[in-house]
Design an enzyme around this catalytic site. Structure first.
Site, PDB file in Angstrom:
ATOM      1  N   GLY A  65       0.820  -1.196   0.000  1.00  0.00           N
ATOM      2  CA  GLY A  65       0.000   0.000   0.000  1.00  0.00           C
ATOM      3  C   GLY A  65       0.858   1.251   0.000  1.00  0.00           C
ATOM      4  O   GLY A  65       2.076   1.204   0.207  1.00  0.00           O
ATOM      5  N   GLY A 114       0.403  -5.215   0.632  1.00  0.00           N
ATOM      6  CA  GLY A 114      -0.833  -5.151  -0.141  1.00  0.00           C
ATOM      7  C   GLY A 114      -0.751  -5.875  -1.466  1.00  0.00           C
ATOM      8  O   GLY A 114      -1.783  -6.296  -2.016  1.00  0.00           O
ATOM      9  N   GLU A 137       5.961  -6.089   7.504  1.00  0.00           N
ATOM     10  CA  GLU A 137       5.343  -5.011   8.262  1.00  0.00           C
ATOM     11  C   GLU A 137       5.968  -4.742   9.627  1.00  0.00           C
ATOM     12  O   GLU A 137       5.965  -3.597  10.099  1.00  0.00           O
ATOM     13  CB  GLU A 137       3.845  -5.291   8.433  1.00  0.00           C
ATOM     14  CG  GLU A 137       3.012  -5.090   7.180  1.00  0.00           C
ATOM     15  CD  GLU A 137       3.071  -6.248   6.210  1.00  0.00           C
ATOM     16  OE1 GLU A 137       2.454  -6.163   5.130  1.00  0.00           O
ATOM     17  OE2 GLU A 137       3.757  -7.259   6.513  1.00  0.00           O
ATOM     18  N   ASP A 145      -1.217  -7.621   7.286  1.00  0.00           N
ATOM     19  CA  ASP A 145      -2.661  -7.443   7.116  1.00  0.00           C
ATOM     20  C   ASP A 145      -3.059  -7.974   5.748  1.00  0.00           C
ATOM     21  O   ASP A 145      -2.444  -8.910   5.259  1.00  0.00           O
ATOM     22  CB  ASP A 145      -3.055  -5.975   7.326  1.00  0.00           C
ATOM     23  CG  ASP A 145      -2.490  -5.045   6.255  1.00  0.00           C
ATOM     24  OD1 ASP A 145      -1.441  -5.371   5.659  1.00  0.00           O
ATOM     25  OD2 ASP A 145      -3.102  -3.984   6.015  1.00  0.00           O
TER      26      ASP A 145
END
Length: 355
Positions: A65, A114, A137, A145
């Site tokens: 992301g 992402g 992350e 995530d």
């Protein structure tokens, strides 16, 4: 006209191309919404039998992301924009996992964060000798995530725990071993494979190009990974790694000690909860809680600053050590969000799982 995502149809295949090569095709909110709209269109178009997602440029499918935007929102805003982005992104991840037509993800080059979310939930996941797949992350004070904790919780033994905590990169064979990919195709064969998808079903096209991948590394490291990462806490994991005789284990411990202590402990709890939560939607609901809570914790802004904005690679984590991160600190990340819950799996679906 925004051309950050390109769409075209060739024969029976619809193609989605992430088109921000200068930013390693990192995802923006607008891109997520456009992909979701296209999937709806393709689902109801009888002429489209297969959907293919690729990345523009030579470097990879997608590096994740747009974390610069998340950094600015968490630092200067109220987190609303990031929460809205994640809400739509996680809905897209769930949509991809349940998509009724073959969804072919070409995971060539860099695929992180992402990028894993828009590829590894697909029904046909292709890796090449250039693939570098990771969920890094914890190095920016965040937690895997986009359904990452769901995918990693399903990996054999404790491989998923290793990947989640250390942020280790996977090549093709290791991605296949961990269940993040299905087929190996040499990168030079991809143009021919994509051309064949316009004219024939996916299975027939794949038969011509799938090969055995080059040797990976994780299979030979399973003996210490499974033993060390089965420990009950991050502190004990680090101790076991340091005590192990394999130099790679010690190096991994040293890597873990550079990550956000809070992110490490929350990630371990999230993975172990994910193993008991069941369907992807329930895990995404949990991840949304954790992500939103991370916006109000100091390590996310600091981690992105150190790794991406200033690039000094010297984050000042708070708390600074594993010993200072309490059980209450970890529990905070899993606290219900009330009316702001993601709600993919319905109300109150993660309440009963103790971390």
């Amino acid at each position: 006209m925004n051309d950050d995502v390109l769409f075209r149809t060739e024969g029976r295949a619809a193609h989605i191309t992430l088109n921000r090569p200068g930013a390693l095709n990192s995802l923006t909110h607008a891109m997520v919404l456009r992909i979701a709209e296209a999937l709806t269109e393709y689902e109801h178009d009888p002429s489209v039998e297969t959907v293919v997602i690729t990345g523009a440029g030579e470097r990879g499918l997608c590096a994740g992301g747009d974390i610069r935007a998340i950094h600015d929102d968490a630092r200067d805003g109220d987190g609303t924009a990031s929460a809205a982005f994640w809400r739509d992104e996680y809905h897209l991840n769930a949509r991809i996992a349940r998509y009724p037509k073959p969804y072919v993800a070409v995971m060539d080059g860099i695929v992180m964060g992402g990028g894993v979310g828009v590829s590894a939930h697909g029904s046909v996941r292709i890796v090449t000798e250039r693939s570098r797949i990771a969920m890094p992350e914890t190095g920016i004070g965040f937690v895997p995530d986009v359904g990452g904790t769901y995918l990693l919780a399903l990996a054999p033994g404790e491989l998923g725990t290793h990947l989640a905590l250390a942020g280790a990169q996977l090549g093709a064979e290791d991605a296949l071993l961990c269940g993040l990919a299905d087929h190996y195709v040499p990168s030079a064969e991809l143009p021919c494979l994509l051309a064949d998808l316009a004219a024939m079903p996916v299975r027939e096209a794949l038969e011509r190009f799938v090969q055995e991948p080059p040797d990976g590394r994780l299979a030979a490291q399973r003996w210490w990974i499974d033993v060390c990462y089965s420990a009950g806490s991050v502190e004990e994991i680090v101790d076991r790694l340091l005590s192990d005789g394999d130099p790679a284990a010690k190096e991994t411990a040293e890597t873990l000690l550079t990550k956000s202590p809070t992110a490490l402990k929350v990630t371990l709890a999230a993975l172990r909860r994910a193993r008991r939560l069941g369907p992807l939607e329930r895990v995404l609901d949990q991840e949304y809680r954790v992500s939103c809570r991370a916006l109000t914790a100091p390590d996310l802004v600091e981690g992105i600053r150190a790794q991406v904005i200033d690039k000094d690679r010297d984050p000042r984590w708070s708390p600074a050590t594993l010993a200072e991160v309490t059980d209450a600190d970890v529990a905070y990340f899993f606290a219900p969000l009330g009316e702001q819950e993601l709600g993919l799996a319905g109300p109150d679906t993660t309440e009963e799982v103790a971390w």
